[in-house]
Every structure is written in C-alpha cells, then in structure tokens.
Design a protein around this motif. Structure first.
Motif, PDB file in Angstrom:
ATOM      1  N   HIS A  13       0.833  -1.208   0.000  1.00 44.46           N
ATOM      2  CA  HIS A  13       0.000   0.000   0.000  1.00 44.46           C
ATOM      3  C   HIS A  13       0.870   1.261   0.000  1.00 44.46           C
ATOM      4  O   HIS A  13       0.372   2.365   0.161  1.00 44.46           O
ATOM      5  N   LEU A  23       4.493   0.188 -11.442  1.00 45.31           N
ATOM      6  CA  LEU A  23       3.771  -0.921 -12.070  1.00 45.31           C
ATOM      7  C   LEU A  23       3.834  -0.785 -13.595  1.00 45.31           C
ATOM      8  O   LEU A  23       4.034  -1.770 -14.317  1.00 45.31           O
ATOM      9  N   GLY A  62      -8.679  -5.789  -7.708  1.00 46.58           N
ATOM     10  CA  GLY A  62      -7.235  -5.598  -7.847  1.00 46.58           C
ATOM     11  C   GLY A  62      -6.932  -5.179  -9.273  1.00 46.58           C
ATOM     12  O   GLY A  62      -6.030  -5.696  -9.922  1.00 46.58           O
ATOM     13  N   GLY A  64      -5.562  -2.675 -10.667  1.00 49.04           N
ATOM     14  CA  GLY A  64      -4.294  -2.038 -11.035  1.00 49.04           C
ATOM     15  C   GLY A  64      -4.504  -0.875 -11.990  1.00 49.04           C
ATOM     16  O   GLY A  64      -5.366  -0.014 -11.755  1.00 49.04           O
ATOM     17  N   THR A  67      -5.679  -2.604 -17.121  1.00 50.06           N
ATOM     18  CA  THR A  67      -5.419  -3.280 -18.399  1.00 50.06           C
ATOM     19  C   THR A  67      -6.483  -4.343 -18.674  1.00 50.06           C
ATOM     20  O   THR A  67      -7.055  -4.392 -19.777  1.00 50.06           O
ATOM     21  N   THR A  68      -6.763  -5.169 -17.661  1.00 48.27           N
ATOM     22  CA  THR A  68      -7.803  -6.202 -17.843  1.00 48.27           C
ATOM     23  C   THR A  68      -9.188  -5.547 -17.885  1.00 48.27           C
ATOM     24  O   THR A  68     -10.036  -5.918 -18.710  1.00 48.27           O
ATOM     25  N   SER A  87      -5.503   1.129  -4.360  1.00 47.10           N
ATOM     26  CA  SER A  87      -4.667   2.292  -4.688  1.00 47.10           C
ATOM     27  C   SER A  87      -5.468   3.353  -5.440  1.00 47.10           C
ATOM     28  O   SER A  87      -5.946   3.107  -6.558  1.00 47.10           O
ATOM     29  N   LEU A  90      -3.803   4.224  -8.861  1.00 46.93           N
ATOM     30  CA  LEU A  90      -4.048   3.274  -9.949  1.00 46.93           C
ATOM     31  C   LEU A  90      -5.505   3.339 -10.414  1.00 46.93           C
ATOM     32  O   LEU A  90      -5.794   3.185 -11.598  1.00 46.93           O
ATOM     33  N   ALA A 110     -11.178   0.150  -2.351  1.00 47.38           N
ATOM     34  CA  ALA A 110     -11.540  -0.731  -1.232  1.00 47.38           C
ATOM     35  C   ALA A 110     -10.514  -1.839  -1.105  1.00 47.38           C
ATOM     36  O   ALA A 110      -9.781  -2.150  -2.052  1.00 47.38           O
ATOM     37  N   HIS A 113     -10.579  -7.726   0.711  1.00 47.35           N
ATOM     38  CA  HIS A 113     -11.081  -8.638   1.752  1.00 47.35           C
ATOM     39  C   HIS A 113     -12.469  -8.215   2.230  1.00 47.35           C
ATOM     40  O   HIS A 113     -13.144  -8.973   2.930  1.00 47.35           O
ATOM     41  N   ALA A 128      -7.132 -10.800 -11.182  1.00 42.58           N
ATOM     42  CA  ALA A 128      -5.942 -11.163 -11.964  1.00 42.58           C
ATOM     43  C   ALA A 128      -4.683 -10.618 -11.308  1.00 42.58           C
ATOM     44  O   ALA A 128      -4.572  -9.407 -11.071  1.00 42.58           O
ATOM     45  N   TYR A 132      -2.086 -12.823  -4.671  1.00 46.57           N
ATOM     46  CA  TYR A 132      -0.830 -13.148  -3.976  1.00 46.57           C
ATOM     47  C   TYR A 132      -0.395 -12.002  -3.067  1.00 46.57           C
ATOM     48  O   TYR A 132       0.615 -12.089  -2.398  1.00 46.57           O
ATOM     49  N   HIS A 133      -1.169 -10.928  -3.034  1.00 43.06           N
ATOM     50  CA  HIS A 133      -0.922  -9.866  -2.055  1.00 43.06           C
ATOM     51  C   HIS A 133      -1.709 -10.094  -0.769  1.00 43.06           C
ATOM     52  O   HIS A 133      -1.650  -9.265   0.135  1.00 43.06           O
TER      53      HIS A 133
HETATM   54  C1  LIG Z   1      -0.173  -6.506 -10.338  1.00 44.82           C
HETATM   55  S1  LIG Z   1      -1.480  -5.419  -9.945  1.00 44.82           S
HETATM   56  C2  LIG Z   1      -2.895  -6.110 -10.750  1.00 44.82           C
HETATM   57  C3  LIG Z   1      -2.988  -5.929 -12.223  1.00 44.82           C
HETATM   58  C4  LIG Z   1      -4.355  -6.033 -12.832  1.00 44.82           C
HETATM   59  N1  LIG Z   1      -5.269  -6.943 -12.209  1.00 44.82           N
HETATM   60  C5  LIG Z   1      -4.219  -6.408 -14.302  1.00 44.82           C
HETATM   61  O1  LIG Z   1      -4.728  -7.444 -14.723  1.00 44.82           O
HETATM   62  O2  LIG Z   1      -3.600  -5.630 -15.038  1.00 44.82           O
HETATM   63  C6  LIG Z   1      -1.937  -5.862  -8.256  1.00 44.82           C
HETATM   64  C7  LIG Z   1      -3.000  -4.923  -7.706  1.00 44.82           C
HETATM   65  O3  LIG Z   1      -3.535  -5.452  -6.494  1.00 44.82           O
HETATM   66  C8  LIG Z   1      -3.887  -4.332  -5.684  1.00 44.82           C
HETATM   67  N2  LIG Z   1      -4.053  -4.764  -4.289  1.00 44.82           N
HETATM   68  C9  LIG Z   1      -3.125  -5.307  -3.465  1.00 44.82           C
HETATM   69  N3  LIG Z   1      -3.654  -5.558  -2.252  1.00 44.82           N
HETATM   70  C10 LIG Z   1      -4.961  -5.171  -2.313  1.00 44.82           C
HETATM   71  C11 LIG Z   1      -6.043  -5.197  -1.376  1.00 44.82           C
HETATM   72  N4  LIG Z   1      -5.889  -5.677  -0.133  1.00 44.82           N
HETATM   73  N5  LIG Z   1      -7.245  -4.748  -1.789  1.00 44.82           N
HETATM   74  C12 LIG Z   1      -7.424  -4.259  -3.042  1.00 44.82           C
HETATM   75  N6  LIG Z   1      -6.429  -4.203  -3.981  1.00 44.82           N
HETATM   76  C13 LIG Z   1      -5.217  -4.663  -3.614  1.00 44.82           C
HETATM   77  C14 LIG Z   1      -2.729  -3.378  -5.880  1.00 44.82           C
HETATM   78  O4  LIG Z   1      -3.050  -2.054  -5.493  1.00 44.82           O
HETATM   79  C15 LIG Z   1      -2.466  -3.532  -7.379  1.00 44.82           C
HETATM   80  O5  LIG Z   1      -3.161  -2.589  -8.133  1.00 44.82           O
END
Ligand SMILES: C[S@@+](CC[C@H](N)C(=O)[O-])C[C@H]1O[C@@H](n2cnc3c(N)ncnc32)[C@H](O)[C@@H]1O
Length: 271
Positions: A13, A23, A62, A64, A67-68, A87, A90, A110, A113, A128, A132-133
C-alpha cells in the motif's frame, strides 16, 4: 513486517502501488521481453466471453492500471463494470484509460477482503495477478463468491512459484544480492500449485489452464529496467538504471537474458 515483500502491507500500500509509475515500468519491461505466451487480458476476456452474456454486471478486483478492466469493457460490453483496487492512484489511471467506456464503469477504492458490494449482484468477477498480495486469499475468494449471483462465473489468475527464478540466479551471479536465490517466491500465498485448492473452498472449479510465458531481455539496460521495479531483491548499488545496467553488463555473460513464468487461470462458478 512480512519477509515476503508482496505480503508486506507497508510496501503493497506504499511504494509498490502508491503511484502508477512503478507498475507501468515493470509491465512495460516484461511485455517488451516476452517472446511467447498469450496476452493475459485477452485470455481472461475469452474465458468470460464464452460464459457471460452481453449486458452483464462485471467486477474486476485488484484492477491495477485497468489493463484487464479495459479489455473486459470492450470485449464483454457489460451493463455495469466495477473496478476495485486499494490504490487511488491506480484507480485514477483505470478511470482515465476507460475513457469512452467510462459511463458504464465505476472505480471503487476498497480492500478486496471487504468488498463494498451487496450480495449476489454481479454475473462475473475477475481477480488477476492480485490475490498473492493477501496472506488469506481464501477470504477474498469468499468475498467474490458472496458478490456473485448463483451460477455467476469467476476467473482467478496467478503465476507459478518458480516464476522468473532464472533472474534470481543472474542477480546472484552478478554479485548484486547474495541471498537472491534463497528468497521465497513473491507468489507464495496464491500460485499455480494452490490455485485449485483455494478457489474450490467456495466455488465450483470448472477449468484450470496453465500457460508458459518466455521472456528474453535484450540487453543489460532492459534487464535493469525490470529488476529496479521488483521488490524481491535487496540491491544496494546506487546510481539507478545506468549503474545497474553497467554492473550487469560487466559481470554477466552476453545477453539475451532468458526467464520464464507459468500463468494459471481458474474458471469457477458460484454453486
Ligand atoms: C499486479 S497489480 C494487478 C494488475 C491487474 N489486475 C491487471 O490485470 O492488469 C496488483 C493490484 O492489487 C492491488 N491490491 C493489493 N492488495 C490489495 C487489497 N488488499 N485490496 C485491493 N487491492 C489490492 C494493488 O493495489 C495492485 O493494483
């Protein structure tokens, strides 16, 4: 603080996703290096297009830089598209990139979770390269399930534990991080090997696909541009990309520098 940077909330974060640049640079360096493997956003849209009718409500968590999200907007033509991320920077990029598709889309800041959505409101959901975060990805799967209508489809995407392992060896060989080959995978909480088990805690898995992606970094500067964006290594060298590129060039055999990653897709429905 977690030993795994992808599970360290201060980093996730903070420096990792607080701005759009890191990113964007990482994604750009990887895309330029890719010599085989499908576009993930296209694959996700293909998997959903076969199962979701036009006019559906679609959730991208998530999201980001969007893109998706963008691909879903143009390929699925949803009635409603909700992009969620933690974020705000983002989400701004996602909203700007949605542009013409903007009126149907909303961006929501948001934590995944605790999705701020009522039960059973979306026909499809995508997560996508983001679970893993979470140290508890099964809780996010439960939230996705709650928001899906019964019969709705989710696509969850991640990478293999050994993704980019060849780079660990290059960083170690170049004497830039003596522990590079001993660090745990960034993807340890949610990866190709536990994807099925975690998704199946709440959803009925109907398909799992794995695809190997191969990357060739053309020269030391290209590799340095990628390495500088990944939190996996503790590289203490100062001087940014030029200094890192010079060190790589001096200490490693001639390029290209090759690495690989398996991208895995789970397609699942809410019972
Ligand atoms: C690698 S990027 C994802 C890319 C995007 N899904 C795509 O397909 O292009 C990972 C994203 O997960 C978000 N993220 C990480 N922990 C999060 C959480 N607890 N709640 C919401 N978003 C979270 C990050 O802010 C980041 O934008």
């Amino acid at each position: 603080m977690s030993a795994n940077p992808f599970l360290d909330p201060t980093l996730v974060h903070g420096d990792l996703y607080q701005g759009d640049g890191r990113l964007a640079d990482r994604t750009h360096a990887l895309h330029r290096a890719k010599i085989s493997g499908s576009d993930a956003a296209d694959t996700i849209a293909d998997l959903l297009a076969a199962r979701v009718p036009a006019g559906a409500a679609v959730l991208d968590i998530g999201c980001g830089r969007g893109t998706t999200t963008l691909r879903l907007a143009y390929r699925l033509r949803p009635r409603r598209l909700i992009a969620v991320d933690a974020s705000t920077a983002l989400l701004r990029t996602t909203r700007d990139r949605l542009g013409d598709a903007g009126p149907l889309g909303s961006v929501v800041c948001a934590d995944f979770h605790h999705l701020p959505l009522p039960d059973s409101v979306v026909d499809a959901a995508v997560a996508a390269f983001c679970l893993y975060h979470s140290p508890t990805p099964e809780l996010v799967v439960a939230e996705i399930t709650r928001c899906l209508r019964p019969g709705g489809t989710a696509v969850l995407v991640t990478k293999s534990l050994d993704s980019y392992a060849e780079l660990d060896h290059l960083v170690h060989a170049a004497d830039l991080d003596p522990h590079a080959t001993r660090r745990s995978s960034l993807y340890e909480s949610f990866h190709s090997g536990n994807l099925h088990t975690i998704v199946a805690t709440k959803l009925t898995v109907i398909d799992i696909q794995h695809e190997e992606h191969v990357f060739h970094f053309a020269d030391a500067t290209h590799l340095a541009r990628y390495l500088i964006t990944t939190p996996k290594y503790r590289i203490t060298l100062t001087g940014g990309i030029p200094a890192l590129a010079a060190a790589l060039q001096q200490r490693l055999p001639a390029p290209p520098y090759a690495t690989r990653s398996t991208v895995s897709y789970a397609v699942a429905v809410r019972p």
